[in-house]
Design an enzyme around this catalytic site. Sequence first.
Site, mmCIF file in Angstrom:
data_model
loop_
_atom_site.group_PDB
_atom_site.id
_atom_site.type_symbol
_atom_site.label_atom_id
_atom_site.label_comp_id
_atom_site.label_asym_id
_atom_site.label_seq_id
_atom_site.Cartn_x
_atom_site.Cartn_y
_atom_site.Cartn_z
ATOM 1 N N HIS A 19 62.789 -35.469 49.007
ATOM 2 C CA HIS A 19 62.316 -34.293 48.265
ATOM 3 C C HIS A 19 61.424 -34.709 47.083
ATOM 4 O O HIS A 19 60.381 -34.117 46.838
ATOM 5 C CB HIS A 19 63.499 -33.492 47.686
ATOM 6 C CG HIS A 19 64.418 -32.872 48.691
ATOM 7 N ND1 HIS A 19 65.758 -33.183 48.753
ATOM 8 C CD2 HIS A 19 64.203 -31.945 49.672
ATOM 9 C CE1 HIS A 19 66.339 -32.471 49.706
ATOM 10 N NE2 HIS A 19 65.419 -31.713 50.291
ATOM 11 N N LYS A 43 74.216 -22.022 55.927
ATOM 12 C CA LYS A 43 75.099 -23.192 55.861
ATOM 13 C C LYS A 43 75.793 -23.264 54.501
ATOM 14 O O LYS A 43 75.193 -22.996 53.467
ATOM 15 C CB LYS A 43 74.318 -24.475 56.167
ATOM 16 C CG LYS A 43 73.050 -24.669 55.364
ATOM 17 C CD LYS A 43 72.236 -25.859 55.915
ATOM 18 C CE LYS A 43 70.905 -25.964 55.160
ATOM 19 N NZ LYS A 43 69.937 -26.870 55.712
ATOM 20 N N ARG A 92 58.775 -34.156 58.176
ATOM 21 C CA ARG A 92 59.243 -35.529 58.361
ATOM 22 C C ARG A 92 58.857 -36.069 59.717
ATOM 23 O O ARG A 92 58.471 -37.207 59.872
ATOM 24 C CB ARG A 92 60.768 -35.586 58.231
ATOM 25 C CG ARG A 92 61.236 -35.436 56.818
ATOM 26 C CD ARG A 92 62.690 -35.079 56.753
ATOM 27 N NE ARG A 92 62.878 -33.684 57.094
ATOM 28 C CZ ARG A 92 63.940 -32.974 56.757
ATOM 29 N NH1 ARG A 92 64.931 -33.537 56.117
ATOM 30 N NH2 ARG A 92 64.028 -31.712 57.077
ATOM 31 N N SER A 130 69.522 -34.377 53.566
ATOM 32 C CA SER A 130 70.695 -34.278 52.692
ATOM 33 C C SER A 130 71.998 -34.456 53.478
ATOM 34 O O SER A 130 72.970 -35.004 52.960
ATOM 35 C CB SER A 130 70.697 -32.931 51.965
ATOM 36 O OG SER A 130 69.523 -32.806 51.197
#
Length: 161
Positions: A19, A43, A92, A130
């Site tokens: 990040h 989530k 990514r 994460s």
Amino acid sequence: MGHKIAIYPGSFDPITYGHIDIIKRATVLFDEVIIAVALNISKKPLFSEAERMDMIREAVKDSPNIYVDSFRGLLVQYAREKGAQAVIRGLRAVSDFEYELQMAQVNRKLDENLITVFLMPHEKYSYLNSTIVKELAKFNGNISCFVPPHVEEKLIQKLRP
Ligand code: ADP
């Protein structure tokens, strides 16, 4: 030209060097970057809103023109309230693409003036998220190359009783 503001939304549960890499690239392009913790994601987060915001604040404390905030509801609505012209997202790998394309197109449908900008992190963070950091922390893996020291400390406190 005016003052260019970008929103970088995400769950940041917690913030990682991936990040931070994206945030640094975004600050080159925009006058102001607002890192916005999204609160309506289904989530269940490990860290509270305040904890996530504090960890982000600490991570960017030496960079001017970066603000930390949180929001609920529609991103386009929040971006409008902040006077932002753009939304930043990290890409990514190809696996991110389909979901990100869908979100960018829906957001454009909702507000055609809001531009989604994709930035690629350094390749050393391209496999990082994460969730992986939380898994590693739980099982005593070394996470010092993935998160800043203050985040590592909070993860250890939370996950290793
Ligand atoms: P995660 O996928 O880790 O749960 P977030 O919801 O916090 O991520 O993600 C917010 C934004 O940050 C997304 O655009 C995501 O693609 C991007 N991002 C997350 N981790 C990285 C990374 N390692 N490199 C680049 N971008 C990332």
